[in-house]
Design a protein around this motif. Sequence first.
Motif, PDB file in Angstrom:
ATOM      1  N   SER A   1      -1.435  10.271   6.308  1.00  0.00           N
ATOM      2  CA  SER A   1      -0.789  10.311   5.006  1.00  0.00           C
ATOM      3  C   SER A   1       0.163  11.505   4.911  1.00  0.00           C
ATOM      4  O   SER A   1       1.304  11.371   4.461  1.00  0.00           O
TER       5      SER A   1
ATOM      6  N   SER B   1      -2.869  12.782  -0.195  1.00  0.00           N
ATOM      7  CA  SER B   1      -4.053  11.957  -0.389  1.00  0.00           C
ATOM      8  C   SER B   1      -5.271  12.853  -0.558  1.00  0.00           C
ATOM      9  O   SER B   1      -5.436  13.815   0.172  1.00  0.00           O
ATOM     10  N   SER B   2      -6.107  12.491  -1.498  1.00  0.00           N
ATOM     11  CA  SER B   2      -7.340  13.252  -1.691  1.00  0.00           C
ATOM     12  C   SER B   2      -8.406  12.743  -0.727  1.00  0.00           C
ATOM     13  O   SER B   2      -8.356  11.598  -0.274  1.00  0.00           O
TER      14      SER B   2
ATOM     15  N   GLU C   1     -11.442  12.112  -1.473  1.00  0.00           N
ATOM     16  CA  GLU C   1     -12.213  11.062  -2.142  1.00  0.00           C
ATOM     17  C   GLU C   1     -11.525   9.703  -2.019  1.00  0.00           C
ATOM     18  O   GLU C   1     -12.169   8.702  -1.744  1.00  0.00           O
ATOM     19  N   LEU C   2     -10.216   9.677  -2.233  1.00  0.00           N
ATOM     20  CA  LEU C   2      -9.468   8.425  -2.119  1.00  0.00           C
ATOM     21  C   LEU C   2      -9.516   7.902  -0.690  1.00  0.00           C
ATOM     22  O   LEU C   2      -9.773   6.724  -0.452  1.00  0.00           O
TER      23      LEU C   2
ATOM     24  N   GLY D   1     -12.901   6.498   0.080  1.00  0.00           N
ATOM     25  CA  GLY D   1     -13.087   5.216  -0.585  1.00  0.00           C
ATOM     26  C   GLY D   1     -12.404   4.078   0.147  1.00  0.00           C
ATOM     27  O   GLY D   1     -12.986   3.011   0.360  1.00  0.00           O
ATOM     28  N   VAL D   2     -11.163   4.308   0.572  1.00  0.00           N
ATOM     29  CA  VAL D   2     -10.418   3.272   1.282  1.00  0.00           C
ATOM     30  C   VAL D   2     -11.055   2.998   2.640  1.00  0.00           C
ATOM     31  O   VAL D   2     -11.201   1.842   3.047  1.00  0.00           O
TER      32      VAL D   2
ATOM     33  N   THR E   1       1.228   3.751   0.368  1.00  0.00           N
ATOM     34  CA  THR E   1       0.444   4.967   0.202  1.00  0.00           C
ATOM     35  C   THR E   1      -1.028   4.621   0.422  1.00  0.00           C
ATOM     36  O   THR E   1      -1.390   3.443   0.495  1.00  0.00           O
ATOM     37  N   VAL E   2      -1.868   5.637   0.485  1.00  0.00           N
ATOM     38  CA  VAL E   2      -3.302   5.386   0.644  1.00  0.00           C
ATOM     39  C   VAL E   2      -3.801   4.549  -0.526  1.00  0.00           C
ATOM     40  O   VAL E   2      -4.521   3.569  -0.356  1.00  0.00           O
ATOM     41  N   GLY E   3      -3.385   4.917  -1.723  1.00  0.00           N
ATOM     42  CA  GLY E   3      -3.834   4.209  -2.918  1.00  0.00           C
ATOM     43  C   GLY E   3      -3.305   2.799  -3.059  1.00  0.00           C
ATOM     44  O   GLY E   3      -3.910   1.973  -3.744  1.00  0.00           O
ATOM     45  N   SER E   4      -2.184   2.490  -2.403  1.00  0.00           N
ATOM     46  CA  SER E   4      -1.604   1.149  -2.556  1.00  0.00           C
ATOM     47  C   SER E   4      -2.089   0.160  -1.497  1.00  0.00           C
ATOM     48  O   SER E   4      -1.713  -1.009  -1.532  1.00  0.00           O
TER      49      SER E   4
END
Length: 178
Positions: free
Chosen positions: A78, A85-86, A88-89, A92-93, A154-157
């Motif tokens: 990332s 990127s955190s 925690e995120l 989770g992924v 992104t990591v979140g997406s």
Amino acid sequence: MTAELFFIAVKPDGRPWHFLKTEFDMTNEVAVADRHSEASRIVSSALGWSAAAGFVPVPILDVAALAAVQAKMVIDLSALYGEKSSNELARGVVSVLLGTLAPLKLTEIALVSGAKAIPVVGTVMGSLSMAGFGTAATYAIGKVFIRHFERGGTVGSLDAESVKEDLKAEFAKAAEKA
């Protein structure tokens, strides 16, 4: 170690690419052409740590160690692609992606990790098998994230459902080599 982000190019969607530059290597900027090489280095490093995580002698802690290695790999990738990127995120992924691979090997993972409770033979066999699973899973997750980041994600997406087949194919390819 301190690090700073610096701008180098523009992504297809107009967002800037950012790369890490450390105090140890402030003169060598990561060029766009070198991005794949650096991403491969990050994944390769994680493969070694994933194999080592397989040798954690305590059942279940080996799986936790593997997830931690993979989360760190995702955070490093990332950063390479200019995304923050955190932990925690990322964890989770990674958990979701490992959950995608779990039906393929769930019984084996449970037996392998649990076999470590059997002195000597169980520990050796469990460690070897867990190291093999861990490296294949890490390789697959790394490849999926590199493609995702190359497309501007992104990591979140990351949508686990949309990369499910790609993840399984990369895992099978890596497991064949192991």
